[in-house]
Design an enzyme around this catalytic site. Structure first.
Site, short mmCIF file in Angstrom:
data_model
loop_
_atom_site.label_atom_id
_atom_site.label_comp_id
_atom_site.label_asym_id
_atom_site.label_seq_id
_atom_site.Cartn_x
_atom_site.Cartn_y
_atom_site.Cartn_z
CG HIS A 68 1.98 -1.61 -15.48
ND1 HIS A 68 1.57 -2.86 -15.07
CD2 HIS A 68 3.04 -1.81 -16.30
CE1 HIS A 68 2.36 -3.77 -15.62
NE2 HIS A 68 3.26 -3.16 -16.37
CE LYS B 175 -11.15 -11.89 -6.45
NZ LYS B 175 -11.19 -12.80 -7.56
CG LEU B 176 -10.04 -8.94 -14.24
CD1 LEU B 176 -8.97 -8.05 -14.88
CD2 LEU B 176 -10.40 -10.08 -15.18
CG ASN C 125 -3.68 -0.49 -12.47
OD1 ASN C 125 -3.51 -0.67 -11.26
ND2 ASN C 125 -3.04 -1.22 -13.39
N GLY D 175 0.79 -1.23 0.00
CA GLY D 175 0.00 0.00 0.00
C GLY D 175 0.82 1.28 0.00
CB SER D 176 4.28 2.22 -0.88
OG SER D 176 4.43 1.89 -2.22
CG ASN D 177 1.65 3.40 -5.74
OD1 ASN D 177 2.05 4.43 -6.27
ND2 ASN D 177 2.23 2.22 -5.95
CD GLU E 166 4.81 2.07 -9.04
OE1 GLU E 166 3.76 1.85 -8.42
OE2 GLU E 166 5.63 1.17 -9.31
C1 GRF Z 1 3.27 -1.05 -7.59
O1 GRF Z 1 4.51 -1.33 -8.15
C2 GRF Z 1 2.22 -0.82 -8.67
O2 GRF Z 1 2.75 -0.26 -9.82
C3 GRF Z 1 1.71 -2.19 -8.95
O3 GRF Z 1 1.73 -2.85 -7.70
C4 GRF Z 1 2.70 -2.25 -6.84
C5 GRF Z 1 2.00 -1.86 -5.59
O4 GRF Z 1 2.87 -1.36 -4.61
N1 GRF Z 1 0.44 -2.15 -9.60
P1 GRF Z 1 2.29 -0.72 -3.29
O5 GRF Z 1 1.37 -1.76 -2.64
O6 GRF Z 1 1.53 0.51 -3.65
O7 GRF Z 1 3.49 -0.45 -2.43
#
Ligand code: GRF
Length: 205
Positions: free
Chosen positions: A109, A91-92, A107, A12-14, A179
């Site tokens: 990536h 999950k899709l 999303n 969950g760092s994003n 990201e």
């Molecule tokens: C990230 O690298 C994102 O691009 C991918 O999954 C990873 C999630 O990282 N879809 P986090 O859980 O947000 O740290």
């Protein structure tokens, strides 16, 4: 203001970067729901710590397959979710969700799409493929979610050089930093009403 649902399966760092951007006033949004298919996700633990609405939602919590998509839609509607950010959600999404939130799901990536995306391209596999291909650059992409994996219109992309002696791990760490920059930035474009669609193309105004 954007009423967001964040879907995350892992660390969950994003999600934390998005939350930080809201707290700092860089992103005009409110997190109405944090959903995870993984009860042990770091994202859920962080959400609870921050007193954000956190829900474990999976085929374990909704075992009846025929009710799964409807239950997800109801949950989002009940929490006032108007926009969804997938942040490491493994999950899709049900087609019903994609339809109901058409052009309102993003999303992230960890590569420069359209290369190094699609089914099976996730986690360290992406960075391994980038290094094996010997390309000079990688980066991150925020895109709109449609019915195909890693396929929808690209909102933002930022590249970084692949350094000599790079390992998948070192590349992953540097891409993750990117990201955390571009995901809140992409969301803020939507929050500010700066995104227009021309068919499948995005125009930033
Ligand atoms: C990230 O690298 C994102 O691009 C991918 O999954 C990873 C999630 O990282 N879809 P986090 O859980 O947000 O740290």
């Amino acid at each position: 203001m954007l009423n967001i649902g964040v879907f995350a399966s892992g660390n969950g760092s994003n999600f934390r970067a998005i939350h930080r951007a809201i707290s700092d006033g860089r992103l005009d949004a409110a997190i109405r729901l944090v959903l995870s298919n993984n009860s042990q996700a770091g994202a859920l633990a962080y959400a609870r710590e921050q007193e954000l609405p956190a829900v474990h939602f999976s085929t374990k919590t909704v075992p009846d397959e025929t009710r799964y998509a409807g239950a997800m839609l109801e949950l989002c509607a009940a929490r006032g979710v108007e926009f969804i950010a997938l942040a490491g959600y493994m999950k899709l999404l049900p087609t019903e969700m994609v339809r109901a939130y058409r052009r309102r799901i993003l999303n992230i990536h960890p590569a420069l799409l359209p290369r190094f995306g699609g089914p099976g391209m996730y986690g360290m596999r992406v960075h391994e493929a980038v290094i094996a291909a010997g390309v000079p650059e990688s980066g991150a992409t925020v895109h709109v979610v449609d019915e195909a994996y890693d396929h929808g219109a690209i909102v933002l992309q930022k590249s970084i050089p692949v350094l000599p002696g790079e390992t998948p791990e070192s590349l992953a760490a540097r891409v993750l930093e990117i990201e955390h920059e571009i995901y809140p930035e992409a969301l803020s474009l939507f929050a500010a009403g700066r995104i227009r669609f021309d068919g499948d193309t995005i125009i930033i105004t």
